[in-house]
Scaffold this motif. Structure first.
Motif, PDB file in Angstrom:
ATOM      1  N   CYS A   1       8.462  -4.245   0.137  1.00  0.00           N
ATOM      2  CA  CYS A   1       9.295  -3.052  -0.024  1.00  0.00           C
ATOM      3  C   CYS A   1       8.477  -1.905  -0.613  1.00  0.00           C
ATOM      4  O   CYS A   1       8.545  -0.764  -0.131  1.00  0.00           O
ATOM      5  CB  CYS A   1      10.490  -3.380  -0.900  1.00  0.00           C
TER       6      CYS A   1
ATOM      7  N   ASN B   1       5.978  -0.678   2.000  1.00  0.00           N
ATOM      8  CA  ASN B   1       6.684   0.124   3.017  1.00  0.00           C
ATOM      9  C   ASN B   1       7.028   1.507   2.477  1.00  0.00           C
ATOM     10  O   ASN B   1       6.941   2.502   3.193  1.00  0.00           O
ATOM     11  CB  ASN B   1       7.948  -0.598   3.483  1.00  0.00           C
TER      12      ASN B   1
ATOM     13  N   ASN C   1       3.839   3.561   2.440  1.00  0.00           N
ATOM     14  CA  ASN C   1       3.488   3.953   3.808  1.00  0.00           C
ATOM     15  C   ASN C   1       4.413   5.047   4.330  1.00  0.00           C
ATOM     16  O   ASN C   1       3.962   5.979   4.997  1.00  0.00           O
ATOM     17  CB  ASN C   1       3.521   2.742   4.739  1.00  0.00           C
TER      18      ASN C   1
END
Length: 159
Positions: free
Chosen positions: A94, A97, A100
């Motif tokens: 998480c 992500n 990113n």
């Protein structure tokens, strides 16, 4: 976890090869229910809450704890190792992500700023050209109003 990820990984081979299969079916059924309840409480479950939820199964819960299928911590919370590992991995994923996504949005923001600068410079160029054209037309009008005597002055004026 339950809100973000409503399921946990269940590996049949690990279940079949694990110590839980050495227990009775009643113990096994209780253990998988405890796992589900633990996960839905985001891997943060106090023993007292567990005992309330599974009232009447205190002896089976003690057996499962004694068999080291879950651990009772000093603060009387429980830990189920394989679910804690999944929750930790999920947290790492998480976070990665999120990082990113922030990078992608920052890149898109910079690209959109570049596009805005390019569009702005085009707009400025167009505005300058339009203004130059207006000035040229104004000069033509002024020249047309001048007497037609001196062509050399007109040429100098237009420059």
């Amino acid at each position: 976890m339950a809100k973000d990820l409503p399921y946990f990984k269940f590996f049949c081979s690990e279940w079949n090869d694990g110590d839980v299969t050495l227990e009775t079916f009643e113990h096994q059924g209780l253990f998988i229910n405890i796992c589900s309840y633990y996960w839905s409480n985001e891997c943060d479950l106090h023993l007292d809450k567990l005992l309330k939820r599974f009232r009447g199964f205190e002896e089976l819960i003690d057996d499962l704890s004694a068999a080291n299928l879950f651990k009772i911590n000093e603060d009387r919370t429980i830990s189920i190792t394989f679910l804690d590992e999944q929750a930790k991995d999920r947290g790492k994923l998480c976070n990665q992500n999120s990082i990113n996504a922030k990078k992608r949005w920052e890149k898109k923001r910079k690209e959109s700023e570049k596009d805005a600068v390019v569009l702005n410079s085009h707009s400025e160029n167009n505005a300058i050209k339009k203004r130059e054209e207006e000035i040229r037309k104004e000069k033509i009008i002024v020249i047309e109003e001048l007497p037609q005597t001196n062509l050399l002055n007109e040429e100098l004026f237009l420059k």
